[in-house]
Design an enzyme around this catalytic site. Structure first.
Site, PDB file in Angstrom:
ATOM      1  N   LEU A   1       7.176 -14.353  -1.512  1.00  0.00           N
ATOM      2  CA  LEU A   1       6.559 -15.424  -0.885  1.00  0.00           C
ATOM      3  C   LEU A   1       7.363 -15.815   0.236  1.00  0.00           C
ATOM      4  O   LEU A   1       7.081 -16.201   1.291  1.00  0.00           O
ATOM      5  CB  LEU A   1       5.769 -16.343  -1.809  1.00  0.00           C
ATOM      6  CG  LEU A   1       4.573 -17.371  -1.786  1.00  0.00           C
ATOM      7  CD1 LEU A   1       3.559 -16.559  -0.177  1.00  0.00           C
ATOM      8  CD2 LEU A   1       4.844 -18.102  -2.815  1.00  0.00           C
TER       9      LEU A   1
ATOM     10  N   ARG B   1       5.948 -16.013  13.647  1.00  0.00           N
ATOM     11  CA  ARG B   1       4.439 -15.118  14.286  1.00  0.00           C
ATOM     12  C   ARG B   1       3.249 -15.213  14.283  1.00  0.00           C
ATOM     13  O   ARG B   1       2.531 -15.227  14.983  1.00  0.00           O
ATOM     14  CB  ARG B   1       4.211 -13.782  13.417  1.00  0.00           C
ATOM     15  CG  ARG B   1       5.561 -12.612  13.608  1.00  0.00           C
ATOM     16  CD  ARG B   1       5.949 -12.931  14.171  1.00  0.00           C
ATOM     17  NE  ARG B   1       7.402 -11.891  14.860  1.00  0.00           N
ATOM     18  CZ  ARG B   1       8.166 -10.771  15.213  1.00  0.00           C
ATOM     19  NH1 ARG B   1       7.112 -11.621  16.978  1.00  0.00           N
ATOM     20  NH2 ARG B   1       8.930 -11.127  15.467  1.00  0.00           N
TER      21      ARG B   1
ATOM     22  N   ARG C   1      13.821  -8.459   8.822  1.00  0.00           N
ATOM     23  CA  ARG C   1      14.730  -7.393   8.163  1.00  0.00           C
ATOM     24  C   ARG C   1      14.993  -7.672   6.370  1.00  0.00           C
ATOM     25  O   ARG C   1      14.490  -6.989   5.501  1.00  0.00           O
ATOM     26  CB  ARG C   1      15.476  -7.042   8.025  1.00  0.00           C
ATOM     27  CG  ARG C   1      15.768  -6.398  10.148  1.00  0.00           C
ATOM     28  CD  ARG C   1      17.268  -6.415  10.043  1.00  0.00           C
ATOM     29  NE  ARG C   1      17.666  -6.074  11.301  1.00  0.00           N
ATOM     30  CZ  ARG C   1      17.089  -6.998  12.482  1.00  0.00           C
ATOM     31  NH1 ARG C   1      17.173  -7.851  12.436  1.00  0.00           N
ATOM     32  NH2 ARG C   1      17.176  -6.075  13.324  1.00  0.00           N
TER      33      ARG C   1
END
Length: 248
Positions: free
Chosen positions: A205, A215, A107
């Site tokens: 960043l 991930r 989010r």
């Protein structure tokens, strides 16, 4: 760059760089960016690119002082992350819908995705390879569904054919619904989560690095790992010193 069978990740634009991170960190001291090291010999003040620097200085071997990479490393390793919010990038992504459903859990990013309410989604679907289907064969995957059967090449082939037929049938119903005047927002109900969609995602960043942390991890689903690897390549090109710290 290409990801999976029909996906991609491409850079739209970036802002800031490793130097801007240093400048942001030094706002409190008003020193700004001083340069990457090695800077100058602390004895004779020569720079390493000076042709005379090949020789020893009058105090013996040259001792070059580190440059601002020392501060960058200090900020990152001690989790002073606010300066890393002063840089970032926008990317465009084409990925299966189920990948986006995982991606949107981050989010801290801003998204704008293609909407099947307004335009028909292209007939492009994700077909996992046999190697992908066999990836966890013989292993217990805690993130996966029930481990009742054992995957083999024959079962993989059966699933691929069934999936291809399901994609074909879904597209047939979808196209017919659109032709018959069914509103696009309802015609899309038949579309599977393997259908490709497109979006743009924007983040600073700091939050892109958090995305990579989660991930690129081996516990993440394989498909989104491939997209994270592509994002990592973009970051390594635009913010090489920060990315090296991330990887270390």
């Amino acid at each position: 760059m290409k990801v999976l069978d029909h996906g991609y990740v491409t850079l739209v634009e970036s802002w800031g760089n490793d130097e801007r991170i240093i400048e942001a960190a030094r706002m409190s001291t008003d020193k700004g960016f001083l340069g990457w090291g090695p800077n100058v010999c602390k004895h004779c003040k020569m720079r390493p690119d000076d042709f005379r620097a090949k020789d020893s200085c009058y105090n013996g071997p040259h001792e070059f002082t580190p440059g601002d990479e020392k501060l960058l490393a200090y900020l990152y390793r001690h989790k002073h992350m606010t300066p890393f919010e002063m840089a970032g990038m926008i990317i465009e992504v084409q990925a299966p819908i189920f990948v986006f459903r995982e991606w949107h859990r981050h989010r801290t990013q801003s998204y704008n995705e293609m909407s099947a309410r307004y335009i028909p989604l292209p007939d492009v679907n994700y077909m996992p390879t046999t190697e992908r289907l066999m990836l966890n064969a013989g292993e217990r995957n805690r993130q996966a569904s029930s481990h009742q059967g054992m995957m083999c090449e024959a079962n993989a082939d059966v699933f691929q054919k069934q999936l291809d037929q399901a994609y074909y049938q879904a597209q047939s119903v979808y196209s017919a619904a659109l032709s018959n005047g069914v509103p696009k927002e309802l015609a899309r109900l038949i579309l599977p989560v393997g259908r490709y969609s497109r979006m743009r995602a924007s983040a600073n960043l700091r939050n892109w690095l958090q995305f990579l942390t989660l991930r690129m991890d081996v516990a993440a689903q394989w498909e989104i790992q491939q997209y994270a690897n592509a994002v990592a390549e973009l970051i390594s090109n635009k913010f090489p010193r920060t990315y090296e710290l991330f990887k270390s």
